[in-house]
Motif scaffolding. Structure first.
Motif, PDB file in Angstrom:
ATOM      1  N   PRO A  74       0.729  -1.465  -0.115  1.00 21.34           N
ATOM      2  CA  PRO A  74      -0.019   0.149   0.050  1.00 21.34           C
ATOM      3  C   PRO A  74       0.646   1.411   0.131  1.00 21.34           C
ATOM      4  N   VAL A  75       2.054   1.199   0.768  1.00 21.48           N
ATOM      5  CA  VAL A  75       2.934   2.494   0.740  1.00 21.48           C
ATOM      6  C   VAL A  75       3.731   2.736  -0.481  1.00 21.48           C
ATOM      7  N   THR A  76       4.564   1.572  -0.713  1.00 29.11           N
ATOM      8  CA  THR A  76       5.433   1.785  -1.878  1.00 29.11           C
ATOM      9  C   THR A  76       5.029   1.349  -3.205  1.00 29.11           C
ATOM     10  N   LYS A  77       3.676   0.803  -3.244  1.00 33.84           N
ATOM     11  CA  LYS A  77       3.081   0.462  -4.529  1.00 33.84           C
ATOM     12  C   LYS A  77       3.826  -0.779  -5.323  1.00 33.84           C
ATOM     13  N   GLY A  78       5.024  -0.881  -4.576  1.00 34.13           N
ATOM     14  CA  GLY A  78       5.788  -2.330  -5.275  1.00 34.13           C
ATOM     15  C   GLY A  78       5.015  -3.637  -5.025  1.00 34.13           C
ATOM     16  N   GLU A  79       5.266  -4.523  -6.120  1.00 39.13           N
ATOM     17  CA  GLU A  79       4.527  -5.859  -6.099  1.00 39.13           C
ATOM     18  C   GLU A  79       5.143  -6.770  -4.854  1.00 39.13           C
ATOM     19  N   LEU A  80       4.444  -7.189  -4.260  1.00 35.30           N
ATOM     20  CA  LEU A  80       4.821  -7.943  -3.080  1.00 35.30           C
ATOM     21  C   LEU A  80       5.403  -9.486  -3.798  1.00 35.30           C
ATOM     22  N   THR A  81       6.689  -9.662  -3.184  1.00 34.73           N
ATOM     23  CA  THR A  81       7.515 -11.036  -3.821  1.00 34.73           C
ATOM     24  C   THR A  81       7.081 -12.050  -2.961  1.00 34.73           C
ATOM     25  N   SER A  82       6.546 -11.660  -1.552  1.00 34.60           N
ATOM     26  CA  SER A  82       6.457 -12.707  -0.866  1.00 34.60           C
ATOM     27  C   SER A  82       5.112 -12.099   0.079  1.00 34.60           C
ATOM     28  N   PHE A  83       4.366 -12.964   0.799  1.00 37.77           N
ATOM     29  CA  PHE A  83       3.124 -12.578   1.411  1.00 37.77           C
ATOM     30  C   PHE A  83       3.459 -12.990   2.996  1.00 37.77           C
ATOM     31  N   ASP A  84       4.619 -13.375   3.030  1.00 40.15           N
ATOM     32  CA  ASP A  84       5.294 -13.450   4.508  1.00 40.15           C
ATOM     33  C   ASP A  84       5.265 -12.289   5.356  1.00 40.15           C
ATOM     34  N   MET A  85       4.578 -12.445   6.702  1.00 39.49           N
ATOM     35  CA  MET A  85       4.578 -11.204   7.371  1.00 39.49           C
ATOM     36  C   MET A  85       5.417 -11.550   8.890  1.00 39.49           C
ATOM     37  N   ILE A  86       6.535 -10.752   8.796  1.00 30.26           N
ATOM     38  CA  ILE A  86       7.401 -10.889   9.958  1.00 30.26           C
ATOM     39  C   ILE A  86       6.962  -9.985  11.082  1.00 30.26           C
ATOM     40  N   PRO A  87       6.890 -10.572  12.385  1.00 29.66           N
ATOM     41  CA  PRO A  87       6.317  -9.996  13.493  1.00 29.66           C
ATOM     42  C   PRO A  87       7.634  -8.662  13.865  1.00 29.66           C
ATOM     43  N   ASN A  88       7.144  -7.487  14.061  1.00 25.51           N
ATOM     44  CA  ASN A  88       8.256  -6.478  14.395  1.00 25.51           C
ATOM     45  C   ASN A  88       7.982  -6.288  15.804  1.00 25.51           C
ATOM     46  N   HIS A  89       8.821  -7.026  16.525  1.00 23.96           N
ATOM     47  CA  HIS A  89       8.757  -7.147  18.017  1.00 23.96           C
ATOM     48  C   HIS A  89       9.285  -5.654  18.689  1.00 23.96           C
ATOM     49  N   ALA A  90      10.178  -5.204  17.940  1.00 17.14           N
ATOM     50  CA  ALA A  90      10.763  -3.866  18.282  1.00 17.14           C
ATOM     51  C   ALA A  90       9.901  -2.715  18.505  1.00 17.14           C
ATOM     52  N   ILE A  91       9.095  -2.674  17.241  1.00 14.10           N
ATOM     53  CA  ILE A  91       7.771  -1.616  17.327  1.00 14.10           C
ATOM     54  C   ILE A  91       7.169  -2.015  18.115  1.00 14.10           C
ATOM     55  N   ARG A  92       6.532  -3.112  18.379  1.00 16.55           N
ATOM     56  CA  ARG A  92       5.350  -3.604  19.190  1.00 16.55           C
ATOM     57  C   ARG A  92       5.932  -3.280  20.953  1.00 16.55           C
ATOM     58  N   ARG A  93       7.055  -3.428  21.019  1.00 18.56           N
ATOM     59  CA  ARG A  93       7.642  -3.261  22.451  1.00 18.56           C
ATOM     60  C   ARG A  93       7.669  -1.663  22.758  1.00 18.56           C
ATOM     61  N   MET A  94       8.027  -0.872  21.584  1.00 21.27           N
ATOM     62  CA  MET A  94       8.158   0.721  21.796  1.00 21.27           C
ATOM     63  C   MET A  94       6.675   1.039  22.207  1.00 21.27           C
ATOM     64  N   ILE A  95       5.606   0.473  21.310  1.00 22.40           N
ATOM     65  CA  ILE A  95       4.097   0.889  21.402  1.00 22.40           C
ATOM     66  C   ILE A  95       3.587   0.679  22.846  1.00 22.40           C
ATOM     67  N   GLN A  96       4.198  -0.581  23.372  1.00 26.67           N
ATOM     68  CA  GLN A  96       3.635  -0.911  24.628  1.00 26.67           C
ATOM     69  C   GLN A  96       4.203  -0.045  25.670  1.00 26.67           C
ATOM     70  N   ASP A  97       5.430   0.193  25.587  1.00 27.39           N
ATOM     71  CA  ASP A  97       6.018   1.254  26.527  1.00 27.39           C
ATOM     72  C   ASP A  97       5.501   2.511  26.285  1.00 27.39           C
ATOM     73  N   TRP A  98       5.045   2.955  25.257  1.00 29.78           N
ATOM     74  CA  TRP A  98       4.295   4.230  25.309  1.00 29.78           C
ATOM     75  C   TRP A  98       3.158   4.176  25.879  1.00 29.78           C
ATOM     76  N   CYS A  99       2.476   3.068  25.805  1.00 31.46           N
ATOM     77  CA  CYS A  99       1.012   2.977  26.117  1.00 31.46           C
ATOM     78  C   CYS A  99       0.950   3.174  27.826  1.00 31.46           C
ATOM     79  N   VAL A 100       2.077   2.446  28.444  1.00 25.86           N
ATOM     80  CA  VAL A 100       2.331   2.283  29.855  1.00 25.86           C
ATOM     81  C   VAL A 100       2.556   3.791  30.465  1.00 25.86           C
ATOM     82  N   GLU A 101       3.340   4.528  29.638  1.00 24.92           N
ATOM     83  CA  GLU A 101       3.789   5.901  29.891  1.00 24.92           C
ATOM     84  C   GLU A 101       2.487   6.778  30.180  1.00 24.92           C
TER      85      GLU A 101
END
Length: 432
Positions: A74-101
């Protein structure tokens, strides 16, 4: 993106050292960092995942994007070569820390998401279930089936993945393998509980469940005392081919017993659907119809119709219409004092489908040689209701039967002493 909380919510959920003015409404605005928001929905991400293009999205949003047939990022408009979705643990932990704050402002910490089951895990588990079934290892099979059940409880995403990767067929085969009920009741009950929410079983799976042993097990559960298991059994029996059901001894008796001694609305609907399919799809209908009539199904249906909800009412009228297609069914319906009042009452009160079934039943019951039946129908108010039905509109076949009934009843109007005073004329079209 800005989230706003009113003074009332802040006062309830974040009183730590905060003093609120007594006058007016206080509105607190908290800006969500841009990299915490999903590029598709602009909402705070709960389960951030990264695609092959390197862009991070909320898992639910990007899955819906891909399921809609989109093959690009949706952002780059480039064709997806794979539909694998890798969990982004770093962003998720940052979001959780922000919620706690910011919890003093009423922001709740997002829970750590469970990693969805993968097609490989599902396929591997199915293989192990089949292996355990072939070896007669009931304990191992129970363990694996419970694992599938746990996956299903985690998310709808897991359910879709399991359905798409053949879990229902594997479970149907395992159910067939463990069809010796006396020794394997526990594993069969576990499989039965999972199969009912697995969605429509494939054609191959229905063929397996249509075996003599499998149907025999389902009947054993259907005639048992545990209500949840009885409901699961009839829901699974609904998916078995009608031809296989008819050939199995005891199916008709079990279904009638279930209707007479209902477990619940869901089970009753399933039973009525099975009976309707048996009566409407078989070439030799008279024999099976006669068997149902002999077991007292006509009177049971009339008792159900007294206070049935819409779905049950439609199915009960459909089955009654099928039973009235044979001589014994018509005679039994005419002999019951509830038949005409109940069927006529359902006209225009439930649904268009119910009205079509009701008209068909009346068309089969009202014979010009049965003067008493015609007069009774007039006294209950059928003439007026049929007129309203024609004005409201109905199917061609129903219109034809309603017209025939009006012509037949017209000659006996003078003999009717009264009509149903509770008739609702709100559907009648006025000429002015």
């Amino acid at each position: 993106m800005v989230l706003s909380w009113t003074r009332g919510r802040v006062f309830r959920r974040g009183r730590k050292g905060k003093e609120l003015n007594s006058g007016g409404d206080l509105e607190i605005e908290i800006a969500i960092p841009t990299h915490f928001r999903c590029p598709v929905t602009l909402d705070l991400m709960k389960d951030p995942v990264t695609l092959s293009t390197g862009i991070t999205y909320d898992r639910d949003s990007i899955e819906k994007w891909i399921e809609a047939g989109n093959l690009t990022c949706p952002v780059t408009k480039g064709e997806l070569t794979s539909f694998d979705m890798i969990p982004n643990h770093a962003i998720r932990r940052m979001i959780q820390d922000w919620c706690v704050e910011h919890r003093s402002y009423g922001i709740e910490r997002i829970p750590t998401p469970r990693i969805p089951v993968t097609p490989y895990e599902v396929t591997n588990t199915c293989t192990r279930i089949l292996s355990a079934a072939e070896n007669g290892d009931g304990n191992k099979c129970v363990e694996l089936v419970r694992k599938i059940k746990a996956w299903g409880k985690e998310s709808e995403r897991n359910k879709r993945c399991m359905v798409a990767n053949g879990v229902s067929l594997a479970l149907a085969n395992a159910f067939h393998s463990f069809s010796s009920v006396d020794k394997n009741a526990v594993v069969l009950e576990e499989i039965l509980g999972v199969l009912t929410w697995m969605g429509p079983v494939s054609e191959e799976g229905r063929s397996v469940l249509g075996s003599v042993n499998s149907i025999g097990c389902l009947l054993w559960f259907l005639n048992g005392n545990q209500l949840s298991t009885k409901q699961n059994a009839v829901l699974l029996l609904k998916q078995v081919n009608v031809e296989a059901l008819v050939k199995t001894v005891g199916v008709v008796e079990a279904l009638v017993k279930m209707i007479k001694e209902p477990v619940g609305t869901i089970a009753t609907k399933a039973c009525l659907s099975i009976v309707f399919n048996m009566l409407s799809s078989l070439e030799d209908r008279d024999g099976i119809s006669q068997r149902f009539v002999e077991l007292g199904l006509v009177s049971a249906l009339l008792e159900i119709l007294v206070d049935a909800e819409r779905g049950v009412c439609e199915k009960a009228l459909g089955v009654l219409d099928c039973l009235c297609g044979c001589k014994q069914g018509v005679e039994m319906a005419k002999a019951n004092a509830l038949t005409l009042p109940l069927v006529i009452k359902k006209l225009l009160r439930v649904s268009e489908l119910s009205s079509s079934f009701a008209v068909s039943i009346l068309w089969k019951l009202c014979d010009k040689t049965e003067e008493g039946v015609l007069v009774e129908a007039l006294q209950v108010g059928v003439f007026q209701k049929l007129l309203v039905l024609l004005q409201v509109g109905c199917g061609d076949r129903t219109k034809e039967k309603a017209t025939d009934l009006l012509k037949l009843l017209n000659g006996y109007k003078g003999q009717a002493e009264c009509v149903d005073s509770s008739l609702d004329f709100k559907h009648l079209k006025r000429p002015f």
